[in-house]
Enzyme design. Sequence first.
Site, PDB file in Angstrom:
ATOM      1  N   ASN A 248      39.441  44.934  38.837  1.00  0.00           N
ATOM      2  CA  ASN A 248      40.738  44.982  38.151  1.00  0.00           C
ATOM      3  C   ASN A 248      40.459  45.223  36.667  1.00  0.00           C
ATOM      4  OD1 ASN A 248      43.234  44.505  37.004  1.00  0.00           O
ATOM      5  ND2 ASN A 248      43.257  42.304  37.433  1.00  0.00           N
TER       6      ASN A 248
ATOM      7  N   GLU B 195      48.367  36.779  35.783  1.00  0.00           N
ATOM      8  CA  GLU B 195      48.820  37.244  34.462  1.00  0.00           C
ATOM      9  C   GLU B 195      50.227  37.816  34.547  1.00  0.00           C
ATOM     10  OE1 GLU B 195      45.374  39.636  33.564  1.00  0.00           O
ATOM     11  OE2 GLU B 195      44.169  37.817  33.395  1.00  0.00           O
TER      12      GLU B 195
ATOM     13  N   GLU C  90      42.587  33.265  43.313  1.00  0.00           N
ATOM     14  CA  GLU C  90      42.116  33.306  41.937  1.00  0.00           C
ATOM     15  C   GLU C  90      42.619  32.071  41.184  1.00  0.00           C
ATOM     16  OE1 GLU C  90      41.110  37.570  40.644  1.00  0.00           O
ATOM     17  OE2 GLU C  90      43.223  37.244  40.242  1.00  0.00           O
TER      18      GLU C  90
HETATM   19  C1  PEP Z   1      41.008  38.799  37.389  1.00  0.00           C
HETATM   20  O1  PEP Z   1      41.699  38.896  36.397  1.00  0.00           O
HETATM   21  O2  PEP Z   1      41.462  39.146  38.483  1.00  0.00           O
HETATM   22  C2  PEP Z   1      39.664  38.251  37.236  1.00  0.00           C
HETATM   23  C3  PEP Z   1      39.115  37.724  38.289  1.00  0.00           C
HETATM   24  O3  PEP Z   1      39.102  38.285  35.980  1.00  0.00           O
HETATM   25  P1  PEP Z   1      37.615  37.822  35.567  1.00  0.00           P
HETATM   26  O4  PEP Z   1      36.661  38.341  36.627  1.00  0.00           O
HETATM   27  O5  PEP Z   1      37.365  38.465  34.239  1.00  0.00           O
HETATM   28  O6  PEP Z   1      37.621  36.343  35.526  1.00  0.00           O
END
Ligand code: PEP
Length: 249
Positions: free
Chosen positions: A9, A98, A166
């Site tokens: 992403n 987000e 997440e």
């Molecule tokens: C994300 O935003 O989906 C993510 C997992 O970010 P990061 O790997 O930078 O923690």
Amino acid sequence: MPRPLIAGNWKMNGLKGAVAEFGRMMEGYDRKMRARVDLLICPPATLLATLPVVALGSRIAIGAQDCHAKASGAHTGDISAEMIADTGATFVIVGHSERRADHGETDAVVRAKAEAARRAGLIAIVCVGETEAERRAGVALDVVRAQLAGSIPDGATGADLVVAYEPVWAIGTGLIPTMADIAEMHATMRAELLARFGAEGAGIRLLYGGSVKPDNAGEILAVLDVDGALVGGASLQAEAFLDIARTYS
Ligand code: PEP
């Protein structure tokens, strides 16, 4: 066992020059890796018309980071799942924390977007995950169960849905849950999907996301019912992203 998926992403990162970095990913995604793991890059919308063309023949899939629930209409600044499919992209992330935080997206909104993705023939990656306060309060499993129930459309299968767990506090912080906590959450999610979708629930890929890096990917991806990763920061560099995928080879 579902085929593993490593998804990147890019968030609001990447100008035209980022196409070269994507080219390095294509070069590195060799036959050995292709046999074992699927790769997906979700660039910003500005690169959505470009990357699916560049990616042709590479077998790296391209996805968007969000879509509108409607197919067309007076929604300035939004793009529909049909428009995403029209670029040649095949996935769309919906309900990233987000977007839930910055744009007030509720489970019902996320579900409508996942339904739109299916209508357009895209695979939706529905994101769920608890905040730090919810983890501390001991309600992480309940929060994620409720998000799954509210965000995932009826009749989902592994052909149109991926779920990404997440934890909000792990995104971009360098912090990760214990492997036992990841295992408990993924087992809970699998049980929820099996209860709701029967045998189809076994084919829905469950990704872990939140500070996945080459040096922690090995232990995370070895956890039962972790079928891959959703990677933010480390997906911006071809070598780091490929190193994470190499865990499977
Ligand atoms: C994300 O935003 O989906 C993510 C997992 O970010 P990061 O790997 O930078 O923690």
